[in-house]
Design an enzyme around this catalytic site. Structure first.
Site, mmCIF file in Angstrom:
data_model
loop_
_atom_site.group_PDB
_atom_site.id
_atom_site.type_symbol
_atom_site.label_atom_id
_atom_site.label_comp_id
_atom_site.label_asym_id
_atom_site.label_seq_id
_atom_site.Cartn_x
_atom_site.Cartn_y
_atom_site.Cartn_z
ATOM 1 N N VAL A 65 0.707 -4.345 11.364
ATOM 2 C CA VAL A 65 1.743 -2.950 11.121
ATOM 3 C C VAL A 65 0.496 -1.812 11.085
ATOM 4 C CG1 VAL A 65 2.585 -3.462 9.528
ATOM 5 C CG2 VAL A 65 4.000 -1.853 10.957
ATOM 6 N N GLY A 66 -0.258 -2.204 10.332
ATOM 7 C CA GLY A 66 -1.084 -1.044 9.862
ATOM 8 C C GLY A 66 -0.686 -0.742 8.445
ATOM 9 N N ARG A 123 -13.662 -11.853 8.433
ATOM 10 C CA ARG A 123 -14.068 -11.341 9.627
ATOM 11 C C ARG A 123 -15.438 -10.461 9.525
ATOM 12 N NH1 ARG A 123 -7.885 -9.253 9.176
ATOM 13 N NH2 ARG A 123 -7.369 -10.191 10.255
ATOM 14 N N ARG A 125 -7.082 -4.453 18.084
ATOM 15 C CA ARG A 125 -8.364 -4.910 16.327
ATOM 16 C C ARG A 125 -8.990 -5.758 16.708
ATOM 17 N NH1 ARG A 125 -4.629 -6.546 10.570
ATOM 18 N NH2 ARG A 125 -5.380 -8.463 11.972
ATOM 19 N N ARG A 180 0.687 -14.427 14.928
ATOM 20 C CA ARG A 180 1.205 -14.165 14.121
ATOM 21 C C ARG A 180 2.513 -13.341 14.571
ATOM 22 N NH1 ARG A 180 -3.142 -11.448 10.459
ATOM 23 N NH2 ARG A 180 -4.271 -13.726 9.616
HETATM 24 N N1 LIG Z 1 0.438 4.017 13.838
HETATM 25 C C1 LIG Z 1 -0.282 2.975 14.316
HETATM 26 N N2 LIG Z 1 -0.652 3.912 15.547
HETATM 27 C C2 LIG Z 1 -1.917 3.534 16.901
HETATM 28 N N3 LIG Z 1 -2.338 2.486 16.147
HETATM 29 C C3 LIG Z 1 -2.249 1.904 14.337
HETATM 30 C C4 LIG Z 1 -1.016 2.343 14.084
HETATM 31 N N4 LIG Z 1 -1.243 1.947 12.160
HETATM 32 C C5 LIG Z 1 -2.223 1.684 12.747
HETATM 33 N N5 LIG Z 1 -3.150 1.218 13.688
HETATM 34 C C6 LIG Z 1 -3.573 0.321 13.937
HETATM 35 O O1 LIG Z 1 -3.088 -1.173 14.607
HETATM 36 C C7 LIG Z 1 -4.269 -1.906 14.169
HETATM 37 C C8 LIG Z 1 -4.030 -2.476 13.000
HETATM 38 O O2 LIG Z 1 -3.632 -2.295 11.337
HETATM 39 P P1 LIG Z 1 -3.619 -2.505 9.992
HETATM 40 O O3 LIG Z 1 -5.149 -3.608 10.449
HETATM 41 O O4 LIG Z 1 -3.690 -1.465 9.534
HETATM 42 O O5 LIG Z 1 -2.214 -3.316 10.387
HETATM 43 P P2 LIG Z 1 -2.001 -4.589 9.147
HETATM 44 O O6 LIG Z 1 -0.982 -4.526 8.753
HETATM 45 O O7 LIG Z 1 -3.141 -4.846 7.792
HETATM 46 O O8 LIG Z 1 -2.678 -6.053 10.203
HETATM 47 P P3 LIG Z 1 -2.893 -7.361 8.762
HETATM 48 O O9 LIG Z 1 -1.357 -8.018 7.956
HETATM 49 O O10 LIG Z 1 -2.602 -8.204 9.721
HETATM 50 O O11 LIG Z 1 -3.777 -7.060 7.444
HETATM 51 C C9 LIG Z 1 -5.919 -1.236 13.689
HETATM 52 O O12 LIG Z 1 -6.488 -1.692 14.785
HETATM 53 C C10 LIG Z 1 -5.475 0.063 13.441
HETATM 54 O O13 LIG Z 1 -6.263 0.580 13.467
HETATM 55 N N1 LIG Z 2 1.654 -13.307 -0.160
HETATM 56 C C1 LIG Z 2 0.573 -12.843 -0.315
HETATM 57 N N2 LIG Z 2 0.444 -12.222 1.395
HETATM 58 C C2 LIG Z 2 -0.754 -11.963 1.189
HETATM 59 C C3 LIG Z 2 -2.301 -11.677 -0.080
HETATM 60 N N3 LIG Z 2 -2.884 -11.136 1.208
HETATM 61 C C4 LIG Z 2 -2.885 -10.859 1.794
HETATM 62 N N4 LIG Z 2 -1.422 -11.263 2.721
HETATM 63 C C5 LIG Z 2 -0.895 -11.229 3.111
HETATM 64 O O1 LIG Z 2 -1.687 -12.164 4.484
HETATM 65 C C6 LIG Z 2 -1.124 -11.279 5.964
HETATM 66 C C7 LIG Z 2 -2.300 -11.977 6.752
HETATM 67 O O2 LIG Z 2 -3.542 -11.424 6.203
HETATM 68 P P1 LIG Z 2 -5.157 -10.907 7.278
HETATM 69 O O3 LIG Z 2 -5.500 -10.250 6.243
HETATM 70 O O4 LIG Z 2 -5.041 -12.295 7.509
HETATM 71 O O5 LIG Z 2 -3.860 -9.320 8.019
HETATM 72 C C8 LIG Z 2 -1.660 -9.871 5.593
HETATM 73 O O6 LIG Z 2 0.785 -9.842 6.070
HETATM 74 C C9 LIG Z 2 -1.206 -9.939 4.935
HETATM 75 O O7 LIG Z 2 0.233 -9.155 3.980
HETATM 76 C C10 LIG Z 2 -2.124 -11.846 -0.513
HETATM 77 O O8 LIG Z 2 -2.538 -12.239 -2.190
HETATM 78 N N5 LIG Z 2 -0.455 -13.048 -1.327
#
Ligand SMILES: Nc1ncnc2c1ncn2[C@@H]1O[C@H](COP(=O)(O)OP(=O)(O)OP(=O)(O)O)[C@@H](O)[C@H]1O
Ligand SMILES: Nc1nc2c(ncn2[C@@H]2O[C@H](COP(=O)(O)O)[C@@H](O)[C@H]2O)c(=O)[nH]1
Length: 391
Positions: free
Chosen positions: A145-146, A174, A267, A278
């Protein structure tokens, strides 16, 4: 007359022989009595940590308790004294202000709860940390979601204000991820053991792997005077909310499900199987995020800049100030003839070489009158003052 609670580093007098227990003073063993029990800290052959034994005076038996919390890395206690009738304040031998104050909890609420769960004698370490903890920010939302993108923006714009809580995970790194920066990558067994030892604020099984926030990860950020940001899933957010930890809880939604899928695939970090898993979990997470009552704010991340602006607004950052939350040291002026022993919950600490009864530039007052927190996290809410002789 008030109890004399002075603590004198290098003063052997406080290490009384407790009810006939011979203490090993050469290895800085200390004893503290609470009710029928005498807590003996230090003096083990294992130089890597302080040993703890309890002498039960009611039946004259020794107990080896289960020890929870993160232990001090130094292994020599210099002084020990009971405070609040539930914890032992321990001053470590090497006087480093940031690492010498510890609390061994022996009858706090946390310890009492753990005794019930584990059905054994329990004590718990909590490191003393100066200053109050700025309110953490918990960010949740489905994968892709970002969240990470928004957090990076915040950390870039406000590097002195925010610090990221580095979670532990059992998933593989990764290509672009660095150990200790993005995650602490760990084996399931090691993480399970650390969870059992009470080292985690929360943990959850997410998309088939274990993820968790260690107490240390949050405290390290608070110790640096920064506001902690946690990127955790909805289960983790719920469990932190249930612990009544003061925090702001923010849930991020995608503008649509197809857009979430597009971002996750674009991504390029997950296999097709993982993407499917996911996305399946996302449906449930979106439902829970919107309806659980856990979250203070729900934001939609459609246009990144707009969502970022909205996030900043909710965090009170519209003004754009980047300020760390350090507190300045205080100086206490004390008349030499009274010292601190007339005031409860305050302790006078002399650095090595000072004589009892003579305050000097080497003297400090430790004020424990408003203690907060404790095991399994840090103990906060105390102050250290340099003492200036006012005679
Ligand atoms: N508003 C937006 N519009 C388009 N693309 C976006 C936006 N926000 C984030 N992204 C892109 O979406 C992808 C996923 O974002 P991000 O890795 O921040 O998600 P996340 O919620 O942290 O995921 P996870 O929980 O898996 O770690 C990335 O490639 C990022 O550049
Ligand atoms: N309950 C917890 N959730 C966590 C923690 N650190 C990350 N996260 C969540 O896992 C997913 C997947 O992450 P990814 O890095 O594998 O893409 C994501 O929704 C994170 O918010 C934690 O310490 N506790």
């Amino acid at each position: 007359m008030a109890e004399d609670k002075d603590i004198f580093v290098n003063d052997e007098q406080h290490k009384v022989l407790a009810r006939g227990i011979d203490l090993d003073l050469s290895s800085c063993q200390t004893s503290t009595i609470l009710g029928d029990k005498t807590y003996v800290v230090g003096g083990s052959d294992d130089k890597s940590s302080l040993s703890i034994q309890i002498f039960d005076n009611s039946n004259e038996k020794w107990i080896i308790p289960t020890v929870l919390g993160t232990k001090p890395s130094q292994c020599q206690a210099q002084s020990a004294v009971l405070v609040n009738k539930d914890r032992i304040f321990i001053l470590l031998k090497d006087f480093k202000p940031d690492d010498c104050i510890w609390f061994l909890e022996v009858d706090t609420q946390y310890v009492r709860e753990q005794k019930k769960i584990l059905e054994t004698e329990v004590v718990a370490w909590s490191k003393g940390a100066k200053g109050d903890r700025p309110m953490p920010v918990v960010i949740s939302g489905p994968s892709g979601v970002g969240k990470g993108t928004l957090i990076s923006e915040l950390m870039k714009e406000f590097p002195s204000t925010f610090g990221f809580s580095v979670s532990h995970t059992t998933r593989a790194p990764r290509d672009n991820e660095k150990e200790g920066v993005h995650y602490h990558f760990t084996e399931r067994q090691a993480m399970g053991k650390a969870i059992q030892e009470g080292k985690f604020l929360e943990y959850a099984s997410v998309h088939g792997n274990l993820y968790g926030t260690s107490l240390e990860a949050v405290e390290v950020v608070a110790d640096a005077g920064k506001r902690c940001i946690l990127d955790i899933d909805v289960q983790g957010a719920k469990s932190i909310r249930a612990k009544s930890l003061e925090a702001i809880f923010i849930f991020i939604c995608p503008p649509s499900f197809p857009e979430l899928e597009r971002r996750l695939r674009a991504r390029g970090t997950e296999t097709e199987e993982q993407v499917q898993k996911r996305l399946q979990n996302a449906t449930k997470e979106l439902e829970q995020g919107r309806s659980s009552g856990v979250f203070d704010h729900i934001l939609t991340n459609e246009v990144l800049e707009d969502c970022y602006k909205s996030l900043k607004k909710h965090l009170g950052l519209d003004g754009g100030m980047d300020v760390a939350c350090h507190t300045s040291p205080k100086i206490a002026r004390l008349p030499l003839d009274k010292l601190i022993s007339e005031t409860s919950d305050k302790f006078l600490i002399h650095r090595g070489g000072s004589e009892r009864g003579k305050a000097s530039e080497n003297s400090f007052v430790l004020d424990l009158s408003s203690l907060k927190g404790g095991a399994p996290g840090r103990t906060r809410g105390f102050n250290i003052y340099t003492v200036k002789n006012s005679l």
